[in-house]
Design a protein around this motif. Structure first.
Motif, PDB file in Angstrom:
ATOM      1  N   VAL A 175      32.364  -1.793  33.550  1.00 44.61           N
ATOM      2  CA  VAL A 175      33.599  -1.021  33.783  1.00 44.61           C
ATOM      3  C   VAL A 175      32.961  -0.244  35.092  1.00 44.61           C
ATOM      4  N   SER A 176      33.637  -0.311  36.184  1.00 41.31           N
ATOM      5  CA  SER A 176      33.289   0.444  37.545  1.00 41.31           C
ATOM      6  C   SER A 176      34.356   1.757  37.673  1.00 41.31           C
ATOM      7  N   ASP A 177      34.201   2.766  38.121  1.00 44.63           N
ATOM      8  CA  ASP A 177      35.048   3.798  38.186  1.00 44.63           C
ATOM      9  C   ASP A 177      35.615   4.259  37.298  1.00 44.63           C
ATOM     10  N   ARG A 178      36.655   5.349  37.414  1.00 42.93           N
ATOM     11  CA  ARG A 178      36.936   5.900  36.073  1.00 42.93           C
ATOM     12  C   ARG A 178      38.535   5.928  36.229  1.00 42.93           C
ATOM     13  N   ARG A 181      41.625   4.230  38.561  1.00 48.59           N
ATOM     14  CA  ARG A 181      40.880   3.345  39.651  1.00 48.59           C
ATOM     15  C   ARG A 181      40.033   2.456  38.842  1.00 48.59           C
ATOM     16  N   ALA A 182      39.817   2.378  37.463  1.00 42.37           N
ATOM     17  CA  ALA A 182      38.540   1.666  37.028  1.00 42.37           C
ATOM     18  C   ALA A 182      39.145   0.046  37.189  1.00 42.37           C
TER      19      ALA A 182
END
Ligand SMILES: Cc1cc2nc3c(=O)[nH]c(=O)nc-3n(C[C@H](O)[C@H](O)[C@H](O)COP(=O)(O)O)c2cc1C
Ligand code: SF4
Ligand code: SF4
Ligand code: FES
Lengths: 528, 435
Positions: A175-178, A181-182
């Motif tokens: 899982v990229s970003d939070r 925005r993930a």
């Protein structure tokens, strides 16, 4: 056997159910006939508990609980349809849709999409998200292998990440970003190259991970489905053959906890085009005036029977390890005491295991019925048998593609009966050509490497006059005066099971969809 | 450097006694201040007896949740069959909270001592002190103190001459608020993404590296020192209010007060007095409008509630809020509550770890609605929508970040609805540029 104290009784949606201690409420609910909506949960993956879709009301508990993670307890009263729980799930669904493109008309998942299904079942009729707000947008990404990632449809359930990390043991997804925005990321420089990575397409509950091979090929609701067994290797993964207009368009794993659990490898998954070959033999052929000419079945079977009756000396059966047990068995019956059976199997170096599932791998033996052929008296001596063909009185080819056989080799034999789906060059010397169906076009059984006898069912119709090999051989036995006509693969199997010791105690009906292991039925009887 | 304010006579200086005194920073200085006596006492005791005293003292966690510290320690397995761990939570990222930073800056050895006592009590050889990465100065000070403590034999293989091993390591955070949540913190220490974990299993069963773990806040751990030095009874008697809230608490006051800073008062101290008296009240001509008493994650109080609120766990609940981390954010009548709440929501939307649907999508959606209202494009039904979304975001997720975003929104709309409506009706000019 489970001890009495290891079982608890609870009430789910008013239904009393018993479940073993340690089982989750979500699994126990299935026993009560209740499917609690869920996204991140999958029985083949570790519990993530992130989507919060499976919230249920549990009596005497202050907060709603996630059914996928909480264990059953004695006297527990679970109400999945409590107002609070329904409202919470309606909330989750609304949240999941605010950034969703709603592009169902062009999405391959439509019709088999868990987002569509649960929104239809429990969601709001209209969103309260203002149309003036922008939706999250990320471009489609090629994840390598057969897989495309459509991030806009992703609900971030993390099933794909869990699979690659905990089951495939190849943690290339993350899982990229939070926040909102993930998205699902792939490690720089990496691709979904694992031999089992195609499973993420099935695991993805929405149309976010999709197959390039299946892209825009069909609408899910147009597909016909039949249970089958993968022919890619000797593991015998259970599959579903999906057809559109009598054409196999997709293979997917079918759950069998003893064999492949919920998975199949990419090699098997993508190995289906041959089932749709157009260059098929559509009518029985017999040699007339030096040429092969189309005839009816009766005529062809008479000629074949003549060959069998007329020849003295060994009858060599060159069989494929992709042929059904029924066909292989009946071929031994046709040859009778003069039977010599040989098969060939492609073997590659090394296996491709799925580390998270014990005893599951793409096996180096690339045929589904090596064990069955062996149990039925065939030996892996194909090349030697071909070299020694000069001594044979007759040859019966059962579904063997003859790729490795020269034209001259068969020409040495006085009589050749060729049973196949297509007519390769070496087979053109045959006296009789009998068109048979392929594995997608018939019922039958295979034995996997662990001795599990498994049924496969017909998924499409065969071309022209092609018939299952078991039927053809059964009719040949009738023609030879050595048997009664066989109506079904089941009857052929019962005949086999009555005759071959290794199959003692196994019945066709008893196989069900999950199969039975050779030797265990007899053992169970002995201990009873 | 130097501490910004002189102690106020109404403060009770126990944890902050040496704030501003650079002399207490070194090992020698700390020993001169009576340091390491509590640790000596603890090491001479049975771990179970240490836990008992801390239970007796009524000390509750200062990281936000207020869980009884002795009880938490008692959840650890009595016998050490596997390694036990202590994690000291020094991530201090809650907006409005800056007390742990001062503890580490001025009395690093107090924290080392508190950690060592806790390690003895829970039989943990190793402690990780998880410090937020932006705290460069506190990290340097803590590291220097750790080096000293090893040199002086406080830590290491023969800690305080007891032939027992006590080790401590500093782990620097990388800037995510969520890493202050205890299970995310453990993931972060393990080198994973800082995602909160679902419970059970609880950390005392399976914590960092799958081993039994206790997580405590910096202030909690240093509060153990007076408990051991002066006794549980003495510590309990410090309380002014409810007997369930004992000892002293550091409050980080910020916002529209004349003298922002850290103030140490006993539990039960009136919030109004802290704001108006200790912090010097509002600036000239301004009046108190609102206050968030426990860090940004708790419900907002209006003026009346602020003045009625007693600063302990029960007193805050009585006013419909929580003591939280003790970060007191004060707003005077110049504050635009809609804008302030939008800024808070933005923080949570930015920091959501993205696991739970309600939090990931809900925090961002609420920001959009609040921004729209501030731009003068809102509708009345947006307020009901905000309340409904907040309901969906409360009590349904893995951790309480989601609830924390909802709390100021719900209390804000309830108490300052007229400000929201003024933007919606056009009575108030829209905010031209939303920063
Ligand atoms: C989103 C979130 C952020 C948190 N951040 C911190 C923090 O920065 N420092 C802290 O001590 N506790 C923080 N907590 C609380 C911890 O999870 C935990 O309750 C606390 O460290 C326990 O210590 P205590 O019992 O000594 O209070 C946070 C909790 C949440 C949900
Ligand atoms: S791509 Fe599919 S499986 Fe992966 S997180 Fe998104 S929705 Fe879930
Ligand atoms: S509530 Fe938010 S921050 Fe907490 S685990 Fe869920 S998504 Fe992450
Ligand atoms: S299915 Fe239970 S939280 Fe996702």
């Amino acid at each position: 056997m489970t001890e009495r104290q290891d079982v608890v009784t609870l009430t789910i949606d008013g239904v009393e159910v018993s479940a073993p201690k340690g089982m989750t409420v979500l699994e126990a609910a299935k026993r009560a006939g209740v499917v609690i909506p869920h996204y991140c949960y999958h029985p083949g993956l570790p519990v993530a508990g992130v989507c919060r879709m499976c919230l249920v009301h549990v009596e005497n508990t202050p907060k709603l609980q996630i059914a996928c993670a909480i264990p059953v307890a004695d006297g527990m009263v679970v109400n999945p349809y409590h107002d609070e729980a329904v409202e919470a799930r309606r909330g989750v669904l609304e949240f999941l849709l605010i950034n969703h493109p709603l592009d169902c008309p062009i999405c391959d998942q439509a019709g088999e999409c868990e987002l569509q299904n649960y929104v239809f079942r429990e969601g709001r009729a209209r969103t309260r998200y203002s149309p003036t707000y922008a939706k999250r947008f990320n471009p489609v990404e090629d994840f390598g292998g057969d897989i495309l990632y459509v991030p806009n449809r992703c609900i971030l359930c993390t099933r794909c990440v869990q699979f690659m990390e905990h089951v495939a043991d190849d943690p290339v997804l993350n899982v990229s970003d939070r926040g909102d925005r993930a998205f699902i990321g792939i490690h720089p420089g990496e691709q979904l190259e694992h031999a089992w990575s195609g499973n993420v397409v099935d695991l993805c509950p929405v149309g976010s991970l999709i197959s390039k091979d299946f892209l825009h090929k069909a609408r899910a609701w147009e597909l016909d489905k039949a249970p089958g067994v993968c022919t890619g290797c000797s593991q015998g993964c259970n599959v579903v053959l999906e057809t559109l207009h009598n054409t196999v368009v997709r293979l997917r794993p079918r759950t069998n906890l003893e064999v492949n659990r919920f998975f199949m490898c990419d090699h098997g998954r993508l190995d289906y085009r041959w089932l749709n070959r157009g260059d098929r033999i559509e009518a029985p052929l017999v040699r007339q005036d030096g040429d092969l000419a189309a005839v009816d079945w009766h005529h062809a079977l008479e000629r074949a029977a003549d060959i069998v009756k007329g020849s003295g000396g060994p009858i060599v059966v060159l069989a494929s390890a992709r042929a059904s047990n029924e066909a292989l068995f009946l071929a031994t019956r046709v040859a009778g005491e003069r039977f010599v059976g040989a098969f060939r199997v492609e073997r590659v170096d090394g296996e491709e295991p799925l580390p998270g599932v014990p005893n599951l791998a793409l096996r180096s033996e690339r045929a589904p019925n090596v064990r069955g052929a062996t149990e039925l008296g065939y030996t892996e001596t194909f090349d030697a048998a071909v070299t020694a063909l000069a001594d044979a009185a007759a040859v019966i080819v059962v579904d063997e593609p003859l790729d490795t056989v020269s034209n001259a080799a068969l020409a040495k034999v006085p009589s050749v009966i060729y049973m196949g789906t297509t007519l390769p060059e070496p087979a053109r010397v045959a006296q009789v050509v009998l068109p048979i169906t392929n594995v997608a076009e018939e019922d039958g059984t295979f034995v996997n490497r662990d001795g599990r006898v498994q049924r496969y069912l017909q998924a499409k119709t065969g071309p022209g006059m092609a018939r299952p090999a078991w039927w053809v051989l059964g009719e040949l036995l009738v023609e030879l005066g050595r048997g009664e006509p066989l109506a079904t693969a089941g009857e052929a199997f019962e005949m086999l099971a009555g005759a071959v010791r290794a199959f003692d105690g196994i019945s066709y009906d008893g196989l069900g969809y999950l199969g039975a292991v050779l030797g265990t039925a007899a053992k169970a009887e002995a201990t009873a | 450097m130097g501490y910004p304010h002189e102690p106020h006579p109404k403060e009770t200086l126990i944890l902050s006694k040496h704030f501003g005194d650079a002399g207490a920073r070194s090992y020698d200085g700390w020993v001169k201040c009576g340091g390491y006596q509590a640790l000596k006492r603890a090491l001479a005791m049975d771990p179970a007896d240490v836990i008992e005293i801390v239970k007796e003292s009524g000390l509750r966690g200062r990281g936000g949740a207020g869980f009884p510290t002795g009880l938490k320690w008692s959840f650890m397995p009595k016998e050490r069959r596997k390694p036990h761990y202590l994690c000291c939570n020094a991530d201090e990222s809650e907006p409005g909270t800056f007390k742990d930073r001062e503890i580490m800056r001025w009395t690093p050895h107090a924290l080392i001592e508190g950690c060592a006592i806790a390690q003895h009590a829970i039989q943990a050889e190793v402690c990780y002190i998880y410090i937020r990465g932006e705290f460069t100065e506190p990290i340097a000070i803590m590291q220097a103190a750790l080096d000293e403590a090893y040199r002086e034999g406080v830590l290491g293989g023969n800690a305080m001459g007891t032939n027992r091993r006590i080790d401590m390591y500093i782990h620097r955070g990388a800037g995510a608020y969520i890493c202050g949540e205890e299970t995310a913190l453990m993931n972060s220490i393990e080198g994973r993404r800082g995602n909160p974990r679902i419970r059970p299993p609880f950390p005392a069963q399976q914590g960092v590296f799958g081993m039994p773990t206790t997580i405590n806040n910096v202030e909690t751990l240093v509060s153990v020192l007076p408990v051991l030095n002066e006794g549980a009874e003495w510590y309990k008697d410090l309380s002014l209010g409810n007997p369930k809230s004992t000892g002293t608490k550091l409050f980080s006051v910020c916002g529209h007060v004349r003298k922002p800073g850290n103030y140490e008062v006993t539990m039960g101290f009136p919030l109004g007095e802290l704001v108006n008296d200790l912090c010097g009240g509002m600036r000239d001509g301004r009046t108190l409008k609102a206050c968030i008493p426990g860090g940004s994650s708790v419900p907002i109080l209006n003026r009346e509630e602020t003045e009625a609120c007693l600063l302990d766990y029960e007193g805050c609940v009585e006013q419909g809020t929580m003591l939280g981390s003790g970060g007191v954010i004060v707003f005077d009548d110049s504050a635009d509550m809609v804008y302030q709440i939008m800024r808070l929501a933005r923080f949570y939307a930015h920091e959501s770890c993205a696991q739970c649907t309600q939090c990931r999508e809900g925090t961002a959606w609420t920001v959009r609605i609040l921004e729209r209202i501030l731009r003068g494009e809102g509708e009345m039904k947006d307020l009901d929508l905000l309340l409904d979304l907040s309901e969906q975001m409360t009590g349904k997720t893995i951790c309480v970040l989601s609830d924390s975003c909802a709390a100021p929104i719900v209390s804000g709309i309830k108490k300052f609805r007229d400000e929201f409506e003024a933007y919606i009706t056009g009575a108030k000019q829209p905010v031209a540029a939303l920063t």
